[in-house]
Design an enzyme around this catalytic site. Structure first.
Site, mmCIF file in Angstrom:
data_model
loop_
_atom_site.group_PDB
_atom_site.id
_atom_site.type_symbol
_atom_site.label_atom_id
_atom_site.label_comp_id
_atom_site.label_asym_id
_atom_site.label_seq_id
_atom_site.Cartn_x
_atom_site.Cartn_y
_atom_site.Cartn_z
ATOM 1 N N ARG A 189 73.750 9.900 -13.665
ATOM 2 C CA ARG A 189 73.295 9.113 -12.518
ATOM 3 C C ARG A 189 72.730 7.788 -13.038
ATOM 4 O O ARG A 189 72.598 7.599 -14.237
ATOM 5 C CB ARG A 189 72.237 9.907 -11.735
ATOM 6 C CG ARG A 189 71.261 10.592 -12.687
ATOM 7 C CD ARG A 189 69.855 10.634 -12.269
ATOM 8 N NE ARG A 189 69.317 9.354 -11.942
ATOM 9 C CZ ARG A 189 68.771 8.496 -12.836
ATOM 10 N NH1 ARG A 189 68.733 8.774 -14.141
ATOM 11 N NH2 ARG A 189 68.281 7.339 -12.434
ATOM 12 N N GLY A 190 72.386 6.911 -12.085
ATOM 13 C CA GLY A 190 71.943 5.578 -12.473
ATOM 14 C C GLY A 190 73.156 4.665 -12.516
ATOM 15 O O GLY A 190 74.199 5.026 -13.085
ATOM 16 N N ALA A 191 73.025 3.477 -11.923
ATOM 17 C CA ALA A 191 74.199 2.624 -11.716
ATOM 18 C C ALA A 191 74.996 2.334 -12.997
ATOM 19 O O ALA A 191 76.214 2.554 -13.025
ATOM 20 C CB ALA A 191 73.763 1.326 -11.025
ATOM 21 N N ARG B 54 80.379 8.204 -5.703
ATOM 22 C CA ARG B 54 79.113 7.765 -5.094
ATOM 23 C C ARG B 54 79.311 6.316 -4.640
ATOM 24 O O ARG B 54 79.833 5.503 -5.409
ATOM 25 C CB ARG B 54 77.939 7.888 -6.071
ATOM 26 C CG ARG B 54 77.580 9.344 -6.385
ATOM 27 C CD ARG B 54 76.258 9.446 -7.126
ATOM 28 N NE ARG B 54 75.112 9.258 -6.258
ATOM 29 C CZ ARG B 54 73.867 9.011 -6.719
ATOM 30 N NH1 ARG B 54 73.657 8.886 -8.015
ATOM 31 N NH2 ARG B 54 72.865 8.876 -5.880
ATOM 32 N N GLN C 264 63.543 11.907 -9.753
ATOM 33 C CA GLN C 264 63.996 11.201 -10.959
ATOM 34 C C GLN C 264 62.810 10.595 -11.719
ATOM 35 O O GLN C 264 62.882 10.400 -12.926
ATOM 36 C CB GLN C 264 64.999 10.086 -10.584
ATOM 37 C CG GLN C 264 66.364 10.571 -10.166
ATOM 38 C CD GLN C 264 66.474 10.776 -8.672
ATOM 39 O OE1 GLN C 264 65.503 11.130 -8.004
ATOM 40 N NE2 GLN C 264 67.657 10.574 -8.129
ATOM 41 N N ASP D 299 70.976 -0.723 -7.674
ATOM 42 C CA ASP D 299 72.302 -0.103 -7.567
ATOM 43 C C ASP D 299 73.366 -1.093 -7.109
ATOM 44 O O ASP D 299 74.540 -0.954 -7.446
ATOM 45 C CB ASP D 299 72.252 1.090 -6.619
ATOM 46 C CG ASP D 299 71.572 2.248 -7.323
ATOM 47 O OD1 ASP D 299 70.324 2.270 -7.351
ATOM 48 O OD2 ASP D 299 72.285 3.092 -7.888
ATOM 49 N N ASN E 242 68.203 -0.210 -4.032
ATOM 50 C CA ASN E 242 67.745 0.663 -5.115
ATOM 51 C C ASN E 242 67.245 1.956 -4.475
ATOM 52 O O ASN E 242 67.227 2.105 -3.249
ATOM 53 C CB ASN E 242 66.650 -0.024 -5.942
ATOM 54 C CG ASN E 242 66.335 0.740 -7.217
ATOM 55 O OD1 ASN E 242 67.244 1.095 -7.975
ATOM 56 N ND2 ASN E 242 65.072 1.027 -7.463
HETATM 57 O O1 MRU Z 1 70.398 8.418 -7.222
HETATM 58 P P1 MRU Z 1 70.242 7.857 -8.604
HETATM 59 O O2 MRU Z 1 69.328 8.653 -9.465
HETATM 60 O O3 MRU Z 1 71.566 7.566 -9.258
HETATM 61 O O4 MRU Z 1 69.543 6.447 -8.363
HETATM 62 C C1 MRU Z 1 69.311 5.628 -9.462
HETATM 63 C C2 MRU Z 1 68.557 4.401 -9.118
HETATM 64 O O5 MRU Z 1 68.253 4.119 -7.983
HETATM 65 C C3 MRU Z 1 68.278 3.459 -10.256
HETATM 66 O O6 MRU Z 1 67.066 2.799 -10.062
HETATM 67 C C4 MRU Z 1 69.410 2.414 -10.337
HETATM 68 O O7 MRU Z 1 70.652 3.040 -10.346
HETATM 69 C C5 MRU Z 1 69.264 1.580 -11.543
HETATM 70 S S1 MRU Z 1 69.572 2.469 -13.034
HETATM 71 C C6 MRU Z 1 69.420 1.400 -14.337
#
Ligand code: MRU
Length: 344
Positions: free
Chosen positions: A48-50, A89, A193, A234, A244
């Site tokens: 996960r995470g962009a 996603r 998270q 994101d 985000n």
């Molecule tokens: O749902 P997630 O855990 O994928 O969401 C992640 C976030 O919102 C992060 O802040 C974003 O992707 C930036 S990661 C460097």
């Protein structure tokens, strides 16, 4: 982060992922070798995470090409599998953008795709280092010369990227410069998270951290306990509106009220110039069960209705600075990503 913990890595025949659903209790890895397993891992937030989603998506194309050969798929079936990865996603633009970047290499075979995916991974780590340094410089110019109290939301660290992190990359850099007093890590409902991942990651790095429930963040900020908030993104629209993790907007409003900077740290690949403003950013709506229960234990009565948007959009006017690997944009003063795109 200790060097033996890697968020994601190509093994030669598949993608090894650190299973983030199990942290902090267990550090376990899973190797995915088919598209179904990868899409499932993306949807369940194993990865996960962009930026990490982008890297996973790029290697996902290689996985699809290998699976097509193994199972005798025709091109249409292979392309449909790639589309499935691309759309696993919807909010983080990095996923679709990375799939689109490696797609032209499909004709050259899996190894060609892997090479380009590895380039994306390497660029991400390099970019995060630059974001960390630029973000730390910017923050230290605007805050008092003493160790800082920093608030962050969700996890925008090494776990959310190919390494080092974006928002937490800035925190790591500040820590290396001995400028971190404490990091407030918002728990980040509903999947925690912050409590699970950011707290674990900062603990590994020896950075002082306190977790708090999301609802405490605005109060902590308005009580004067925070010098700067640093979050990831994101998808960032052309005008600087920033999507985000849900709850970021409350942090942003509190920062504006308190007069402290809200810093968004993200690679330029998270900027989507095709989307003029935040209204055009698709917001993932996740299963109501994530809100109604925690790890199978009910928290709400019966089949109570629940809304579960995974992200919110912070208007550009609340984003003090956007730090990318190419520089810092003071968005709340009117500087927009679209205005500088010609220089990138
Ligand atoms: O749902 P997630 O855990 O994928 O969401 C992640 C976030 O919102 C992060 O802040 C974003 O992707 C930036 S990661 C460097």
């Amino acid at each position: 982060m200790t060097t033996d913990v890697r968020t994601l890595e190509w093994t030669g025949d598949g993608l090894r992922l650190l299973d983030q659903t199990l942290l902090p209790e267990r550090v376990e890895y899973v190797v995915v070798r088919d598209v179904g397993a990868l899409v499932d891992s993306i949807r369940r937030l194993v990865v996960r995470g962009a930026p990490a989603l982008g890297v996973a998506g790029a290697f996902g194309v290689a996985i699809a090409v290998r699976q097509a050969t193994r199972e005798g798929w025709d091109d249409a079936r292979r392309d449909a599998a790639i589309d499935l990865v691309r759309g696993a996603r919807p909010t983080a633009v990095n996923l679709a953008a990375a799939v689109d970047r490696v797609r032209p290499f499909v004709a050259g075979g899996a190894d060609a795709v892997v090479a380009e995916a590895q380039a994306i991974l390497d660029e991400d780590v390099r970019g995060n280092r630059a974001i960390g340094a630029l973000g730390a410089d910017w923050i230290l110019h605007r805050t008092e010369d003493r160790p800082l109290r920093i608030l962050t939301h969700c996890n925008a660290g090494a776990l959310a990227t190919a390494g080092w992190g974006t928002a937490l990359g800035v925190v790591r850099e500040l820590h290396e410069r001995r400028r971190v007093e404490l990091v407030y890590a918002d728990e980040t409902r509903p999947l925690l998270q912050g409590t699970r991942l950011t707290a674990w990651e900062l603990g590994q790095a020896g950075i002082p951290c306190a977790v708090q429930v999301d609802a405490a963040a605005p109060s902590t900020i308005l009580r004067g306990l925070v010098d700067v908030a640093v979050i990831g993104a994101d998808r960032i629209a052309a005008n600087g509106d920033t999507a985000n993790k849900i709850g970021s907007l409350g942090v942003a409003l509190a920062c504006a009220e308190a007069g402290i900077p809200l810093v968004v740290a993200a690679p330029w690949s998270t900027v989507d110039l095709a989307v003029p403003d935040g209204g055009g950013i698709p917001i993932e709506e996740r299963a109501p069960e994530e809100v109604r229960s925690w790890r199978g234990v009910p928290a709400a009565p019966g089949s109570m209705a629940a809304v579960n948007p995974a992200f919110d959009v912070t208007p550009a006017r609340l984003v003090t600075a956007l730090v990318t690997e190419t520089g810092v944009l003071e968005v709340s003063t009117g500087a927009t990503p679209s205005a500088v795109s010609s220089r990138v």
